[in-house]
Scaffold this active site. Structure first.
Site, mmCIF file in Angstrom:
data_model
loop_
_atom_site.group_PDB
_atom_site.id
_atom_site.type_symbol
_atom_site.label_atom_id
_atom_site.label_comp_id
_atom_site.label_asym_id
_atom_site.label_seq_id
_atom_site.Cartn_x
_atom_site.Cartn_y
_atom_site.Cartn_z
ATOM 1 N N CYS A 105 0.831 -1.203 0.000
ATOM 2 C CA CYS A 105 0.000 0.000 0.000
ATOM 3 C C CYS A 105 0.865 1.252 0.000
ATOM 4 O O CYS A 105 0.584 2.215 -0.725
ATOM 5 C CB CYS A 105 -0.918 -0.007 1.214
ATOM 6 S SG CYS A 105 -2.047 1.406 1.293
ATOM 7 N N CYS A 202 -6.384 -2.664 7.489
ATOM 8 C CA CYS A 202 -7.550 -1.786 7.327
ATOM 9 C C CYS A 202 -8.710 -2.451 6.597
ATOM 10 O O CYS A 202 -9.867 -2.101 6.825
ATOM 11 C CB CYS A 202 -7.148 -0.497 6.619
ATOM 12 S SG CYS A 202 -6.640 -0.697 4.893
#
Length: 377
Positions: A105, A202
């Site tokens: 990410c 997340c």
């Protein structure tokens, strides 16, 4: 003198908000941005979304930016996030490896998209609330551990390029978490100063990656069903629930009793077998790292001694690096537990990041590198 324009990555949490406060006080002109990356609601579960991907966090970030007096944008990049981070996450587990989605990410989304967005919005720099610093040596930039070693995040940032680092500001690098909380409090944000932080991935509700795989992969149960547990000699020990449900070093939740503690020491997707071994058999001293990104040096000298970290919550151990074509052979000076394909290996000299790579092949006491040739791909 014209103010330098900074694209501030806002999560709605205390770290990025305090980072924004500090930059404003230093005279920078800020533009806030928050990315919508994932709808974190699993099938059959209507639990409220949490963390940096939630709708609440998006609007909290916008509110904070408005109160601090700078413009803010919410950008929908859910498709890009799915095509990169989530696709990699699923693919690694299906290859018998353990992924590190935060690293992917950071390189593809947080910096890849941030730099792109910064260029579109005519920003000179980007800034985040990470606990890290940037050093300079011989015309190169490299990461340095944050002053608060308990919060240091350089392990997740080893993929950043020289260009990334040249455009990046880390306002919290010299601060401790208590100091950050005090700054929020002193600016009148008492509630924010006490705000907790999520340790979860997340996009994984409850950190339950197994349920996530079952929901995301078509015909998952049929394709990745039961197989054999075997020992290091190949003897069948029992039945497992499908190899993607296990990770290297796992001891709990195996669902098999063998009279002594046993650990997952290898995963073979090609025949759906999971190898179990003793604590001693789990240990090893060397591995290959690929996808190398160098920071402090343009070239690694043969035998360079470093501290190598193969997990975030790990202080690291002394090791020597040996370049071999497009990979590094990493040799620890003492045995290590759970050298895990797919995880990041980050190399340090003191507080300085030399570079990093991805663990692809490893050697345990019970096996040779050849036994794990599939992990080298």
């Amino acid at each position: 003198m014209e103010k330098k324009r900074v694209l501030m990555a806002m999560s709605g949490g205390i770290d990025s908000t305090v980072a924004a406060m500090l930059l404003l006080e230093q005279g920078y002109e800020l533009v806030g941005v928050t990315y919508r990356t994932f709808d974190n609601i699993s099938r059959g579960c209507m639990e409220k979304e949490k963390g940096c991907c939630s709708v609440d966090s998006l609007f909290e970030a916008k509110r904070m930016a408005q109160e601090l007096g700078f413009e803010h944008h919410i950008l929908d990049i859910r498709q890009e996030f799915k095509d990169t981070v989530i696709t990699n996450f699923i693919g690694e587990y299906l290859q018998g490896r353990t992924p590190n989605p935060c690293v992917i990410c950071n390189s593809t989304i947080k910096w890849g998209k941030l730099i792109e967005t910064a260029n579109e919005m005519r920003c000179d720099y980007i800034a985040t609330g990470h606990y890290a610093r940037i050093g300079h040596q011989d015309g190169r930039r490299y990461l340095r551990k944050g002053a608060d070693l308990s919060k240091d995040q350089t392990y997740f940032l080893w993929t950043l390029t020289q260009e990334n680092l040249s455009r990046t500001l880390f306002p919290l690098g010299e601060l401790t978490k208590p100091e950050v909380r005090q700054i929020a409090f002193d600016h009148g944000y008492e509630k924010l100063s006490k705000k907790g932080e999520s340790q979860e991935i997340c996009f994984i509700p409850g950190n339950d990656y197994r349920t996530f795989l079952a929901e995301q992969v078509e015909n998952y149960t049929e394709k990745y069903g039961p197989g054999n547990f075997v020992d290091t000699s190949g003897k069948r020990l029992g039945e497992h629930k499908g190899y993607p449900n296990y990770t290297i070093g796992q001891r709990k939740g195996l669902g098999i009793a063998l009279g002594q503690p046993m650990f997952v020491i290898a995963i073979h997707p090609e025949d759906n077998t999971v190898v179990l071994g003793t604590k001693e058999e789990l240990q090893g001293k060397s591995f290959f790292a690929k996808e190398i990104n160098l920071m402090k040096y343009a070239k690694i000298p043969d035998g360079l001694e470093v501290t190598a970290k193969i997990r975030y919550r790990n202080e690291g151990k002394k090791a020597s690096l040996y370049p071999e074509d497009n990979r590094l052979r990493v040799v620890f000076h003492e045995t290590m537990d759970s050298i895990t394909p797919g995880q990041s290996a980050v190399f340090y000299e003191g507080e300085d990041v030399v570079g990093g790579g991805v663990v692809k092949g490893y050697k345990l006491k019970a096996f040779s590198f050849i036994a794990f040739s599939a992990s080298l791909q």
